[in-house]
Design a protein around this motif. Sequence first.
Motif, mmCIF file in Angstrom:
data_model
loop_
_atom_site.group_PDB
_atom_site.id
_atom_site.type_symbol
_atom_site.label_atom_id
_atom_site.label_comp_id
_atom_site.label_asym_id
_atom_site.label_seq_id
_atom_site.Cartn_x
_atom_site.Cartn_y
_atom_site.Cartn_z
ATOM 1 N N ASP A 63 -72.829 8.169 9.677
ATOM 2 C CA ASP A 63 -72.944 7.596 11.014
ATOM 3 C C ASP A 63 -73.531 8.594 12.004
ATOM 4 O O ASP A 63 -74.369 8.233 12.844
ATOM 5 N N THR A 64 -73.101 9.843 11.910
ATOM 6 C CA THR A 64 -73.629 10.863 12.818
ATOM 7 C C THR A 64 -75.117 11.076 12.569
ATOM 8 O O THR A 64 -75.915 11.156 13.512
ATOM 9 N N ASN A 84 -77.250 8.968 11.260
ATOM 10 C CA ASN A 84 -78.003 7.798 11.722
ATOM 11 C C ASN A 84 -78.197 7.848 13.232
ATOM 12 O O ASN A 84 -79.287 7.550 13.744
ATOM 13 N N GLN A 85 -77.147 8.215 13.958
ATOM 14 C CA GLN A 85 -77.219 8.290 15.415
ATOM 15 C C GLN A 85 -78.241 9.341 15.857
ATOM 16 O O GLN A 85 -79.057 9.078 16.748
ATOM 17 N N SER A 119 -82.172 8.801 14.285
ATOM 18 C CA SER A 119 -82.881 7.623 14.782
ATOM 19 C C SER A 119 -83.496 7.861 16.154
ATOM 20 O O SER A 119 -84.399 7.129 16.570
ATOM 21 N N SER A 120 -83.026 8.892 16.855
ATOM 22 C CA SER A 120 -83.524 9.124 18.209
ATOM 23 C C SER A 120 -84.279 10.440 18.359
ATOM 24 O O SER A 120 -84.937 10.660 19.377
#
Length: 415
Positions: free
Chosen positions: A49-50, A52-53, A56-57
């Motif tokens: 999750d980290t 991906n966060q 992605s940016s």
Amino acid sequence: MTLQRSFSLLLAGILLLVHQPVQASTAQDFDACLSHLRTKALDAGHAHDTLNQVLSSVTFNQRIVELDRSQAEFTETFLQYLDRRVSVDRVEKGRQLLREHRVLLQRIADEYGVRPEYIIAFWGMETNFGTYFGKTPVFDAVVTLACDGRRGEFFTNQFFSALRILEEGHIDMEQMKGSWAGAMGHTQFMPSTFLSYAVDYDGNGRKDLWNSLPDAFASAANYLSAMGWQDGRRWGREVILPRGFDYSQADIERSQPLLHWRKLGVRQVDGRLVPDLDFSATIVLPQGHRGPAFIVYDNFHLIMRWNRSLHYALAVGYMADRVAGMGQLHAKRPADSNEGRLSRGEVLELQQRLAALGLYDAEATGRIGAQTRNAVRQFQQMVKVPADAYPTHALLEQLRQRQQDVTVELSRVDP
């Protein structure tokens, strides 16, 4: 155009070509790097999750690469640097903040052994007392530099450290901004330094170097204490050197017992000999023999582990003294104190000319390091001027004239 002028322009042009930044990586290259970083991060135990966060940016920032690869041209002398970084206004602001935070800083000093004025000095030097942290997203900085490759391993580790900071909940990603190189918060810690030394001093469960002064102050003190800061000892002091002093002994790499300098007649600015204490000390001349002289101790060398710049370390020590109530420098300013240092092109020429004399055998880079200073000192000894290892425009002109004279003499020799 003179031959000498042509030679200088040619060297400067070569230097600019050598240090041109590389072109930005392609989108495909950056995507491949992100995929590689994701795999390594997962193998290191970081959360999906980290990642991906963050990934992605994150964006590749070519300007960061250019800043990392460029060699900034520092043309300020020490006194010019000091005037800008330890101004009267900044000292007064530091004194005001010392009074405002005295209770907190003294409690931290009692616990970590680092006096309040030093924490104030680092704070002022790093972020102008918290008024500017930098605006670059930390993950953009560390990922860009990890993918650029020049210092890939170092910044890959900074990326992992930044992930850990986020996963531990110390700061939200949107607030995680800093310098172009990824330094963060009031104290401008790199992510790995944060993980090793940041402290949750206010006890709220987060190590917050952006929004919590207790955390920031205690973290700076913890870092210095862990490196071996010696409470009760100064960083150093301005001194007066005796007439006839051998300037070749003034070298940041050359320490002697304090008693050695006392026997030579080195004095404090109040006229007393330096104290007879059992520890090592070094004489430094940041603007050559015509500028101020300092004797520095072990704590000074720890400041240089925070930042390797001699000017920065002296400014921190001087700032701490001024915040604590001490006066300005004693030494009179040399008449040419407003004359800038040699430019990068001129340093390159200096190195080339020293090499032609057999005094310098390293790569000509346009940057002044220990080998350049040693070569300058040897040339100064050859021409019988004070051997302070400080390159000036006058010294460069002596080199030019010496080689011009040799050329003229050779042209007079019959074939």
